[in-house]
Design an enzyme around this catalytic site. Structure first.
Site, PDB file in Angstrom:
ATOM      1  CD  GLU A 148      -1.354  -2.263   2.177  1.00  0.00           C
ATOM      2  OE1 GLU A 148      -0.118  -2.342   2.331  1.00  0.00           O
ATOM      3  OE2 GLU A 148      -2.152  -3.076   2.662  1.00  0.00           O
ATOM      4  CB  CYS A 380     -17.971  13.233  23.660  1.00  0.00           C
ATOM      5  SG  CYS A 380     -18.775  13.192  22.035  1.00  0.00           S
ATOM      6  N   GLY A 382     -19.753  10.574  27.368  1.00  0.00           N
ATOM      7  CA  GLY A 382     -19.736  10.538  28.829  1.00  0.00           C
ATOM      8  C   GLY A 382     -20.632  11.602  29.432  1.00  0.00           C
ATOM      9  CG  HIS A 514     -13.620  14.800  22.020  1.00  0.00           C
ATOM     10  ND1 HIS A 514     -13.528  13.552  22.593  1.00  0.00           N
ATOM     11  CD2 HIS A 514     -14.730  14.775  21.239  1.00  0.00           C
ATOM     12  CE1 HIS A 514     -14.523  12.799  22.173  1.00  0.00           C
ATOM     13  NE2 HIS A 514     -15.270  13.514  21.342  1.00  0.00           N
ATOM     14  CD  GLU A 516     -10.361  14.008  24.575  1.00  0.00           C
ATOM     15  OE1 GLU A 516     -10.962  13.135  23.931  1.00  0.00           O
ATOM     16  OE2 GLU A 516     -10.960  14.864  25.286  1.00  0.00           O
TER      17      GLU A 516
END
Length: 542
Positions: A148, A380, A382, A514, A516
């Site tokens: 690939e 999210c 959570g 998010h 993080e």
């Protein structure tokens, strides 16, 4: 003049090309140079957005809404340079563009081939959206020899010829395995990997050799001889105690000096690695430890939560403590009492996810955190599960659920049908393609005055990255707030709930975005800093 550094890998996967690329970028930054990093991924998916996180790891989202490879997270965390849509491309994306041009007739009836059409498209991507960067670091995914990856290797080979050695550098990352029965590191895998690279016309300029112990001088000279690389360009890439020590380690091995030497640049005498020294000092010598449970559904492959784990480490760095994460599969709480597993943790985090599996377990974990006053952060999915828990057990809506799980009489969480993206109204429906159709990228959020999250951020307006298809139903806001749940962050138009918190709890926050994805070791995200501090405070009280 921008110079291009191409990073390839051989022998085995998971050697850490992304980390190596990011750390090299950080060292060049420490010398005062401006850098950008990119990733060329050989798989046929157009992007990783529809790939299982347990197969490929997390999907990293950029400010401009691209779903990208997790290595872009390393790039941002190490350099602080925000990644863009133009910093990640796949074989699928390249072929989609080439075939679209063929359908439009852009090739004027010519036969469309891998060479030159596909390789030209790859080269165009590599050279596009380049501004005033001193160095562009381009990582090629997979390992040398993968079928690939051949078009990408051919494309960078051509670029090496077209731009010349004064503007291109080839770095090859290989493995030196230690064979206990022989009592020595073996160089043959590296030799074969370089031979494979040579077979496609690329002579590496620098070899970075991964090893779990110092490489004897004799082995380095042997590699240099057999791989046609100067001895000083055989760079040990040794295991270190923390990934944040890697930039310092590379500098000590003179990787940055050899890179600059290749380009005929005299290395500046001053190298500022002070921020990495501060970070590694904090990681190596914490003043305490705190245990936080992560209740997720992709715990079989921790790369599914790579940015999250790093952000928690950053929160520990900010508080000068070691954060010990206990990864828990959410489904266990559907069979066992949550208290049995969560009794001794100082904080509970429920991360993002998709689908019904594990949802009830996450709801029970959120209930435990709320009732036992354990610091809680829901991200999210959570956050959505925390809102459903509050609806069921605080607002009396026993049938509260998400339409993601099927038809429900109380859709506390529902699919998003439209939202504003800048000045554009975006519309979606349940029958749209899955790929690239979520609410993606950075969006503005307004924080409520007097809220905990306003105190955490220290400002009224924030921009955070999103990746979700379902949203908390604003029609239930009044009932939920009467029950005690505060909607403390909203979209600018007041339609989309972004943050909820529980004012009667020491530290209970759920966010739709998010956070993080924006945390860095030298600039920890305020939510993780505050969350870890709350967990530390609880651990001292218990």
């Amino acid at each position: 003049m921008t110079r291009f550094i191409f990073i390839t890998g051989g022998v085995v996967s998971s050697l850490g090309k992304g980390l190596a690329s990011a750390a090299l970028g950080a060292v060049l930054q420490a010398r005062g140079y401006k850098v950008r990093l990119r990733k060329l991924d050989p798989y046929l998916n157009v992007d990783p957005g529809t790939m299982s996180p347990t197969q490929h790891g997390e999907v990293y989202v950029t400010d401009d809404g691209a779903e990208t490879d997790l290595d872009l997270g390393h790039y941002e965390r190490f350099t602080g340079v925000p990644s863009r849509r133009s910093d990640n491309v796949t074989t699928g994306k390249i072929y989609s563009n080439v075939l679209a041009k063929e359908r439009r007739g852009d090739y004027l009836g010519g036969t469309v081939q891998v060479i030159p059409h596909v390789t030209d498209a790859i080269k165009t991507f590599v050279l596009s959206d380049v501004e005033d960067e001193d160095f562009m670091l381009i990582e090629i995914g997979g390992t040398v020899g993968d079928i690939e990856g051949l078009p990408f290797l051919e494309a960078i080979r051509q670029l090496g010829n077209e731009l010349g050695p004064q503007r291109t550098l080839f770095v090859h990352l290989t493995l030196l395995p230690y064979i206990p029965t022989a009592g020595e590191l073996k160089t043959k895998p590296t030799q074969h990997s370089v031979k494979e690279l040579l077979s496609v016309g690329i002579q590496p300029d620098i070899l970075m050799c991964r090893a779990d112990r110092p490489i004897p001088d004799g082995e380095r000279r042997k590699i240099a001889l057999f791989c046609n690389v100067p001895y000083e360009n055989v760079i040990p890439a040794l295991d270190v105690g923390s990934i944040y020590e890697v930039p310092i380690s590379y500098h000590q091995e003179k990787l940055d000096i050899q890179v600059l030497k290749h380009f005929g640049i005299e290395a500046a005498p001053v190298v500022d690695l002070s921020r990495w020294e501060r970070v590694t000092e904090r990681v190596a010598k914490p003043e305490g430890e705190v245990t936080i449970a992560v209740v997720g559904k992709y715990t079989s492959l921790l790369d599914s939560y790579k940015s999250l784990a790093e952000a928690m480490t950053h929160g520990g760095i900010a508080n000068n403590v070691k954060v010990r994460l206990e990864w828990m599969d959410a489904t266990i709480f559907e069979k066992e009492d949550a208290a049995y597993h969560l009794e001794n943790v100082s904080g509970i985090l429920i991360p993002g996810g998709f689908g019904e599996r594990g949802a009830e377990g996450k709801i029970k974990a959120a209930q435990f955190a709320r009732e036992r006053k354990v610091p809680f952060l829901g991200i999210c999915f959570g956050m959505q599960m925390a809102v459903i828990e509050a609806a069921r057990n605080m607002a009396g809506l026993e049938n509260a659920s998400s339409s993601e799980f099927g038809p429900t009489d109380e859709p506390l969480v529902g699919i998003m049908t439209e939202w504003l993206q800048g000045n554009t109204l975006v519309r979606r429906n349940a029958n749209d393609d899955l790929g690239g159709t979520m609410r993606l990228g950075a969006y503005e959020c307004h924080l409520k005055e007097g809220s905990l999250v306003r105190e955490v951020y220290g400002k009224e307006r924030i921009f955070e990255r999103h990746r979700h298809r379902y949203e908390v139903n604003i029609n239930y806001r009044e009932k939920l707030e009467e029950a005690g749940l505060m909607f403390s962050g909203m979209s600018p138009d007041g339609v989309l709930p972004e943050i909820v918190e529980n004012p009667d709890h020491p530290w209970f926050i759920g966010v739709q975005f998010h956070p993080e994805l924006k945390s860095k070791p030298f600039d920890p995200h305020p939510l993780f800093t505050a969350f870890v501090k709350a967990a530390v405070d609880r651990s001292r009280l218990v």
